[in-house]
Design an enzyme around this catalytic site. Structure first.
Site, mmCIF file in Angstrom:
data_model
loop_
_atom_site.group_PDB
_atom_site.id
_atom_site.type_symbol
_atom_site.label_atom_id
_atom_site.label_comp_id
_atom_site.label_asym_id
_atom_site.label_seq_id
_atom_site.Cartn_x
_atom_site.Cartn_y
_atom_site.Cartn_z
ATOM 1 N N SER A 1 0.821 -1.216 0.000
ATOM 2 C CA SER A 1 0.000 0.000 0.000
ATOM 3 C C SER A 1 0.852 1.262 0.000
ATOM 4 O O SER A 1 1.966 1.293 0.523
ATOM 5 C CB SER A 1 -0.918 0.011 1.221
ATOM 6 O OG SER A 1 -1.871 -1.017 1.150
ATOM 7 N N GLU B 1 -3.101 -13.656 2.334
ATOM 8 C CA GLU B 1 -3.264 -12.726 3.444
ATOM 9 C C GLU B 1 -4.687 -12.776 3.980
ATOM 10 O O GLU B 1 -4.908 -12.811 5.191
ATOM 11 C CB GLU B 1 -2.930 -11.306 2.985
ATOM 12 C CG GLU B 1 -3.124 -10.250 4.066
ATOM 13 C CD GLU B 1 -2.819 -8.851 3.570
ATOM 14 O OE1 GLU B 1 -2.530 -7.979 4.413
ATOM 15 O OE2 GLU B 1 -2.872 -8.617 2.343
#
Length: 399
Positions: free
Chosen positions: A114, A232
């Site tokens: 991110s 994840e």
């Protein structure tokens, strides 16, 4: 290979390396060398070419013997995300180089995905990786990453960077394994609503990454990153193996039973509803774990992650209400670094505050609903004006 062979392999490991007297890292190294780290991987890479389900037998025997857990508590990103991605896309040389120190905990991993302008839209990352003009075998990386758990402890990172800005955004990404200990890596803490700093922002300035540390093809980073993201979401949402009344619902039911003064009839039905939801989620997690044993997890993990976040927030809210005024107390506003998130060992105030992040981390619930609708239900995708345009031509707000 027979079950008898596996039993003998486990017993030989325990005989030669008694968990009670062997240093944990040494034991984990021996476990890897014996092929008992990830038994489904090929021999030489921590495995024995066995079905994934055989790992349950290994883990149960070693747990009963008091053996340490692979990866160490700090390396949950390495074990849950980096390891399966390296196993799926790494060359033999990469598997040989990176998997063993990951499993022993010598190399803790963080996730450099991110960015301030590319969170839910991960394909919009602006961090650039450019071939070194003087040494084409190296890449030079510049950019900023954010919400990076464990970066303050990490020796390695899984990194997605843009290597070609002239093509559509999904096509211009490449996936790397980045050394976090080298010059040019600047880790800065980010304070959360709890007062703690689990996360970080990471600035990369002329950071050198060898091409030998590239996973997958140049420009093929989106496919590799998708594998990481699927793992994840399963790691966050599918707590396979958790016993009945494990986790947060267990703390609440224990308080309900042990402290009669907290009970009231109005909350009884809500507690029963939450208990049933927790049990349904636990059983669904077991099923998803069984499916994952047959291969890499798919988009189904998105549903589990959404359900986990919704339930955790509902349970933490009920926890606060159950404890009334005492539930509003918070035990530690210290601006501190945390090693491992502990929702169970802390008080209701902490659990309530920390659970707010469950619907954001690992993919926001809103974006994961898009994943479910498009990739599982087959519904039409959202209209995307930037999908086929070169990344370099996109307006700043669309990246």
């Amino acid at each position: 290979m027979s079950t008898d062979f596996l039993d003998k392999r486990i017993q030989a490991l325990l005989d030669e390396h008694d968990p009670a007297t062997t240093e944990p890292r040494e034991f984990l190294g021996a476990q890897f060398d014996a092929g008992l780290a990830w038994v489904h991987l090929p021999q030489g890479f921590g495995g024995l070419d066995l079905p994934r389900k055989a790992q349950e037998t290994v883990n149960a025997r070693l747990f009963a013997a008091g053996a340490p857990v692979g990866g160490t508590p700090q390396n949950f990103i390495g074990m849950g995300m980096a390891a399966p991605t390296i196993a799926a896309f790494g060359t033999d040389e990469q598997k040989r180089k990176f998997l063993r120190p990951l499993f022993t905990g010598e190399q803790v991993y963080c996730q450099l995905f991110s960015e301030p302008g590319a969170g839910s839209d991960l394909a919009g990352v602006a961090t650039r990786a450019v071939r070194d003009a003087h040494n084409p075998e190296d890449w030079i990386v510049n950019g900023q990453k954010v919400w990076t758990s464990m970066a303050q402890h990490a020796q390695m990172a899984i990194l997605v960077a843009r290597t070609d800005p002239t093509v559509p955004k999904h096509a211009g990404l490449t996936y790397f394994l980045c050394d976090m200990t080298q010059p040019g890596v600047d880790v800065r803490p980010l304070r959360q609503i709890t007062g703690e700093a689990e996360f970080n922002e990471v600035f990369l300035t002329d950071v050198r990454v060898p091409d030998a540390n590239r996973l997958g093809a140049v420009g093929g980073g989106w496919r590799v990153a998708t594998t990481t993201l699927n793992n994840e979401r399963v790691a966050i949402g599918a707590s396979s193996g958790v016993p009945r009344e494990g986790g947060m619902v267990g703390k609440i039911t224990q308080a309900w039973r042990d402290e009669p003064g907290l009970r009231n009839c109005a909350m009884h039905d809500e507690l029963m509803r939450l208990w049933v939801e927790a049990e349904v989620l636990r059983l669904a997690a077991d099923r998803l774990g069984q499916q994952a044993q047959a291969g890499q997890p798919g988009p189904e993990g998105a549903g589990m992650k959404i359900a986990f976040a919704k339930l955790a927030q509902a349970l933490s809210g009920f926890d606060i209400e159950l404890h009334a005024e005492s539930g509003l107390q918070y035990d530690d506003w210290t601006m501190r670094r945390t090693e491992v998130v502990d929702l169970i060992g802390r008080n209701p105030g902490y659990r309530y505050l920390r659970a707010r992040g469950n619907s954001i981390e690992g993919g926001t619930s809103e974006i994961l609903r898009n994943t479910i609708s498009e990739r599982i239900l087959g519904l039409p995708g959202e209209h995307r004006v930037d999908k086929d345009r070169p990344w370099s031509d996109l307006e700043k707000g669309a990246r």
